[in-house]
Design an enzyme around this catalytic site. Sequence first.
Site, PDB file in Angstrom:
ATOM      1  N   ASP A   1      41.837  41.748  38.687  1.00 28.31           N
ATOM      2  CA  ASP A   1      43.063  42.517  38.936  1.00 28.31           C
ATOM      3  C   ASP A   1      44.232  41.771  38.298  1.00 28.31           C
ATOM      4  O   ASP A   1      44.146  40.575  38.035  1.00 28.31           O
ATOM      5  CB  ASP A   1      43.298  42.681  40.446  1.00 28.31           C
ATOM      6  CG  ASP A   1      43.414  41.344  41.187  1.00 28.31           C
ATOM      7  OD1 ASP A   1      42.560  40.475  40.945  1.00 28.31           O
ATOM      8  OD2 ASP A   1      44.361  41.164  41.981  1.00 28.31           O
TER       9      ASP A   1
ATOM     10  N   GLU B   1      43.034  39.535  44.045  1.00 27.78           N
ATOM     11  CA  GLU B   1      43.595  38.180  44.123  1.00 27.78           C
ATOM     12  C   GLU B   1      45.114  38.219  44.154  1.00 27.78           C
ATOM     13  O   GLU B   1      45.749  37.436  44.841  1.00 27.78           O
ATOM     14  CB  GLU B   1      43.124  37.343  42.926  1.00 27.78           C
ATOM     15  CG  GLU B   1      43.408  35.849  43.070  1.00 27.78           C
ATOM     16  CD  GLU B   1      44.811  35.431  42.663  1.00 27.78           C
ATOM     17  OE1 GLU B   1      45.249  34.338  43.063  1.00 27.78           O
ATOM     18  OE2 GLU B   1      45.505  36.195  41.949  1.00 27.78           O
TER      19      GLU B   1
HETATM   20 ZN   LIG Z   1      45.220  34.536  39.067  1.00 27.98          ZN
END
Ligand SMILES: [Zn+2]
Length: 469
Positions: A86, A149
Amino acid sequence: MWREKVQEYENQIIEDLKGLLAIESVRDDSKSSTENPVGPGPRQALDYMYKIAERDGFGTHDVDHIAGRIEVGSGEDVFGILCHVDVVPAGEGWDTNPFDPVVTEDKVIARGTLDDKGPTIAAYYAVKILNDMKVNWKKRIHIIIGTDEESDWKCTDRYFKTEEMPALGFAPDAEFPAIHGEKGISTFDVIQNEQAEEQDEPEYELRSFTSGQRYNMVPDEAEAHINVKENMTDVIQNFEQFLVDNQLEGESSVDSGVLVLNVQGKAVHGMDPSIGINAGLYLLNFLSQLDLDKSAANFVDFSEKYLFNSHFGEKMGMKYHTEIMGDVTTNIGVIEYNNTKGGKFGINLRYPEGFEFDEAMSRFTKEIAELGFSIELGKNQTPHYVEKDDPFVQTLVQAYRNQTGDESEPYTIGGGTYARNLDKGVAFGAMFDDSEDLMHQKNEYITKKQLFNATSIYLESLYALCVEE
Ligand SMILES: [Zn+2]
């Protein structure tokens, strides 16, 4: 020799990276579903990694479409490589389309080239190259891929709820040579309890006070609204003098009998509050000179007694220092008060390995209860630490040194990296000393040199750690 190996794969590395970069894998809760837990973009990027893995003959294992792994090798222990696909939103001001990667003579430009798609592909190719060499694996490799994340780490939370924790591993999501320690990070609120109604004829009544929005930033703005019965001019003069004495910017104004005071500070990351200027604590420091109403005085006194000019927990009785990880730090990121509901301090406390967090908090809770304050504990992430001399860390660093000739030592930080999801793991690359850090910024790019050097370093480390010679 490893660098030459990587050379044979340079074109493929770029091609696979371009494909991954072209996916706008930004979290989008408005489109979240069971199929796309954090939106369709991150899911698509995860599937893309499965696709190249299957093309290359590796096993894959999906975990609720929010995380998953690529499986290579064999053996008793699992070696984990923890990556994420992501990215943060592109933001404004790019010279090129952030999701249409541009490859120049010496670099690749797109959102995610550094964080973390470039390093993810580098680590993937390190594994693939070894496997193509038909090495004799002595460990199972899990390339673990997360899709959240940049927001809440829902990916790793979900993954490790059911999946095997690697015995060892690294996260290629920070810097070389390696980050082997990360402070504990906690957030909590100090809440002013309901005040008993008392006869109170104050000269000055604090109506409201606001400063800061984020626990992990030093607030650079503060504003107080005060009912002033008399001597308005004196207060304003004293305030002007206070600003001068403390070399602060600020201003005052009067709005239908209410005095409004503003202070500007300096915003810095909350991991090192001593280099910032906390506008809120300064403004409270000024207010402590005034004969305020009891509730406000109680709030302001608390700041003076425990918080103002105390960046290392010293006034809270929490000063603690270790040679390796440094000091406890306390950032007062959010300060709110109003004359009907009372006040709150939002605190971000970071602490090194060895600091007795629970004990310190329960002692502090007892102490401040007598003053009419209580604590609401938010998140507490314990310190993450692997000995620098651990052979595992030394092996990684040796690979880095062999590739670069740079003798820098692994280090510890006050922030948090993705590596803290691993029981025994460190952050390892892929930023070099001379890399321009454009993570989360416009025109993010990775140089080809950085990409291929990182691949070589991962290749050499995995060979040393996971292959039977
Ligand atoms: Zn990162």
